[in-house]
Enzyme design. Structure first.
Site, PDB file in Angstrom:
ATOM      1  N   GLU A   1      29.941 -16.477  -8.346  1.00  0.00           N
ATOM      2  CA  GLU A   1      29.276 -17.684  -8.839  1.00  0.00           C
ATOM      3  C   GLU A   1      29.646 -17.978 -10.297  1.00  0.00           C
ATOM      4  O   GLU A   1      29.811 -19.132 -10.690  1.00  0.00           O
ATOM      5  CB  GLU A   1      27.752 -17.510  -8.719  1.00  0.00           C
ATOM      6  CG  GLU A   1      27.035 -18.834  -8.838  1.00  0.00           C
ATOM      7  CD  GLU A   1      25.522 -18.658  -8.830  1.00  0.00           C
ATOM      8  OE1 GLU A   1      24.846 -19.653  -9.048  1.00  0.00           O
ATOM      9  OE2 GLU A   1      25.041 -17.541  -8.616  1.00  0.00           O
ATOM     10  N   ASP A   2      29.793 -16.920 -11.096  1.00  0.00           N
ATOM     11  CA  ASP A   2      29.966 -17.111 -12.546  1.00  0.00           C
ATOM     12  C   ASP A   2      31.415 -17.106 -13.031  1.00  0.00           C
ATOM     13  O   ASP A   2      31.672 -17.405 -14.191  1.00  0.00           O
ATOM     14  CB  ASP A   2      29.200 -16.005 -13.308  1.00  0.00           C
ATOM     15  CG  ASP A   2      27.689 -16.139 -13.103  1.00  0.00           C
ATOM     16  OD1 ASP A   2      27.265 -17.201 -12.621  1.00  0.00           O
ATOM     17  OD2 ASP A   2      26.954 -15.188 -13.412  1.00  0.00           O
TER      18      ASP A   2
END
Length: 739
Positions: free
Chosen positions: A90-91
């Site tokens: 996600e990051d």
């Protein structure tokens, strides 16, 4: 940050990593340690420039989650690695495919499941939250470890929410109490459930939380002394009997004290069982049960037990896998104290839930309670008919429900939620058995289908091949499994009758020189004052719309057309054009809705398959002509769906449900042998008629009876009365005007 600070931080990170390996619940092989190290290095690198709101390095969060996964939930190396990398996709630019190449498919699947959950939108709207919850559970993907790691992630977020703005704290805490605490409870993670509930209370009702915490602190010394006094007495007695044990004092959770205060409307001082004692004993599997009862005997030699509050979850474990003996005894100073007795194995299962089951599982073929629960969960999830909020409420009811234990005729024990009925029991054995249930016997006695079961009941199901569920069955059951199955069957039955009705209507209209199309369906719906096409086709299917009524419609249609032409000839050129031939259509006729949100959009019906209301359809977004609606079995459907899947819109006609009516019939005749049998046979053989009650009596050769039936309309009732009159010996059949 200064260099010294960074050095200090790196040392702290290294320390946390060592701690993670040390506290792992499962024995880690060299290969396991390598896998965890690789995941740790990747996570450190991926998050190197990130900091949390509190200012600390972001990497501390995934390590903390991995520690909870390793020690409190007790999962192995695959899950620890996935926990370390749960925010990586996600990051950063790293993809699930990269993780699969670098690690293995299992780790990648877990990380993908966790990424999907975190991408679910966090709306304040409850129904959205419920829908998200359903989506989140769908990411189980046959692997409950995704949810277990997510629970660890949520627990650490709750533990470190101090630096967040207040509105976010309240939102996250509410969601935790609404969704995550019940899940932890159902998975047997009592430690995590308690922490989630206490932290949830801390942010949703801070004043109450702080008040209870300060009162616990004030009374701590006195409570400790009280527990110590009881412990000394029990230690002496247990030592004399050479039991190998430890005694722990356990205060009740803040959340459960709060719940008790609210439920019983009492003050903190009036909550009497604010703490419990736990005796955890060492034992081999063979002597476990014997030792538990031996300890019970020792405890009750010294303190008087409350017979109504003995809980034996050793003979009948909870469906979460929890096993223990709970005894409530009268301690010194006239105060009740709960004493929990469990072996080390039971204690581990109670603390770590299902993860600990694998350690003690006897052979891989044995189906654990978790597998059964997951199958039920999938069944509920796949039934998309249910409204998401109802689904969550049903789900939570089944999570938190107190359990009862009942027996099959062969003596097998089954657990059901408290409040379950004899029909619920039938569906819990097998949905096919549920559908065919004609009656039930509880403890040898015939009972109603909605009879509420109690622990210890023995239930026998009587089935019939001709039996079919009715809409009333939904009121007879409480479990979501039974409700979902009954709803599906009812929907299928109605659809089948409607399909037959549609074919019949097409043929009947053909004789009247009318082609069935969308506008004709809407005109008919309006003409018969119905709501939807399903109503129309269904009524034709069950015979409540007769040929004469269709002729009346056809006559009205041709008159309208004639008037239209007459007006066209008569009117002056200046009169504005009006669609005089168009009947006034009410707002209840069928409408097409699109997408999961059921939006009302502009559309055209495609000419290649001419769909009409009630057909299974899909929407196709064209480049120049907007949305075109095709039947699902349209010749072009497969090519459109395979080549332009991204342009397909989920589409359906909005339908209304069917109503049922109650009618009471008085029957008189000559009392002859077999008349009762003949009468019930005639009623049962009438399609779409259900007998609600029947009372028959014969006296001096005269037969009197009263039958209450459930029908869908008057036509069915008229046909039924005609058929009863034809029975030999029946004199009179009248409808009683009381409903």
């Amino acid at each position: 940050m200064t260099e010294i600070d960074i050095e200090k931080e790196n040392k702290a990170i290294a320390q946390e990593y060592k701690e993670l390996l040390r506290i792992s619940y499962q024995t880690l092989s060299e290969a396991d340690k390598k896998l965890i190290r690789k995941a740790f290095d990747l996570a450190v690198d991926a998050h190197k420039d990130q900091r949390r709101k509190s200012g600390e390095a972001y990497i501390f969060h995934p390590i903390a989650v991995a520690k909870i996964v390793a020690s409190e939930i007790g999962l192995g190396a695959t899950s620890i690695a996935a926990a370390l990398m749960h925010d990586v996709v996600e990051d950063t630019d790293i993809t699930v495919e990269d993780i699969e190449k670098m690690f293995n498919k299992k780790v990648a699947q877990l990380v993908e499941g966790l990424t999907k959950i975190s991408q679910v939108k966090k709306d304040l709207n409850v129904s959205m939250q419920a829908e998200n919850f359903r989506k989140m559970l769908l990411t189980l993907n046959d692997d409950v470890r995704v949810i277990l790691i997510k629970l660890a992630d949520r627990l650490h977020n709750m533990q470190t929410m101090g630096s967040m703005p207040e509105y976010k704290q309240v939102k996250i805490a509410s969601e935790t109490l609404y969704i995550y605490a019940p899940l932890a409870h159902r998975l047997g993670l009592y430690n995590i459930k308690t922490q989630l509930e206490d932290l949830g209370l801390k942010y949703t009702e801070p004043a109450i939380y702080n008040d209870i915490v300060s009162k616990i602190k004030e009374t701590k010394e006195e409570q400790d002394q009280y527990i110590e006094d009881i412990s000394q007495v029990l230690k002496k007695a247990l030592d004399e009997e050479s039991v190998d044990y430890i005694i722990k004092g356990r205060p009740k959770s803040i959340y459960s004290i709060r719940r008790k205060m609210a439920a019983q409307n009492v003050s903190f001082d009036e909550v009497y069982d604010k703490f419990a004692l736990r005796i955890v004993y060492k034992s081999n599997p063979h002597d476990e049960k014997f030792l538990a009862w031996k300890i019970y005997s020792i405890v009750t030699d010294h303190y008087r037990p409350s017979p109504s509050r003995l809980r034996d979850w050793i003979s009948s474990p909870k469906s979460t896998g929890y096993e223990a003996l709970h005894i409530t005894v009268m301690g010194p100073k006239g105060r009740w104290v709960e004493i929990q007795v469990r072996s080390e194995r039971m204690d581990e299962i109670a603390e770590k839930g299902y993860a600990a089951h694998y350690k003690y599982k006897q052979g891989a073929t044995e189906e654990s309670g978790l597998d059964i629960w997951l199958n039920l969960l999938k069944e509920a999830l796949e039934n998309s008919e249910t409204n998401a909020v109802d689904f969550v409420e049903d789900f939570k009811m089944n999570l938190y429900a107190k359990e009862i234990f009942v027996f099959t005729p062969k003596g097998e024990i089954k657990s059901l939620p408290k409040g379950a009925t004899s029909l619920d029991f039938a569906f819990s054995i097998h949905s096919e058995l549920g559908i065919k249930t004609l009656g039930t016997r509880v403890n040898g006695k015939l009972v109603q289908l909605n009879h509420e079961l109690k622990s210890g009941d023995q239930i026998e199901i009587i089935t019939s091949q001709n039996q079919k569920p009715t809409a009333h069955w939904l009121d007879y059951v409480t479990t979501s499994r039974a409700k979902n199955k009954i709803r599906n069957i009812l929907n299928d039955n109605n659809k089948k009758i409607a399909e037959e009705g549609k074919e019949l209507l097409t043929r009947k209209l053909k004789h009247l020189k009318i082609t069935l199309n969308e506008s004709v369906v809407n005109e008919l719906v309006n003409f018969f004052k119905l709501k939807t096409s399903l109503d129309l086709f269904y009524r034709v299917g069950i015979g409540s719309i007769e040929n004469q009524q269709l002729k009346d419609y056809a006559a009205q249609k041709s008159n309208t057309l004639m008037n239209f032409f007459k007006n066209k000839i008569k009117r002056s050129p200046s009169t504005a054009d009006k669609d005089i031939h168009k009947p006034v259509i009410n707002n209840n006729y069928d409408m097409l809705v699109f997408g999961s949100e059921q939006d009302k959009l502009d559309y055209k019906l495609s000419t290649c398959c001419n769909p009409i209301p009630g057909d299974d359809v899909f929407g196709f977004v064209t480049i120049n002509e907007g949305i075109k609606v095709h039947k699902k079995d349209c010749p072009n459907a497969i090519s459109l769906q395979s080549n332009y899947a991204y342009r397909i819109l989920q589409t359906k006609w909005i339908d209304s449900s069917q109503q049922e009516f109650r009618a009471v019939l008085d029957i008189t005749g000559m009392d002859s042998l077999g008349l009762t049998n003949e009468l019930t046979k005639v009623i049962s053989n009438n399609m779409h008629v259900n007998i609600q009650s029947i009372s028959l009596s014969g006296q001096a050769g005269i037969f009197n009876g009263q039958v209450t039936v459930i029908v869908q309309n008057n036509t069915i009732l008229k046909k039924l009365i005609e058929n009863i009159r034809k029975i030999d010996g029946i004199e009179k059949v009248t409808r009683v005007n009381k409903n």
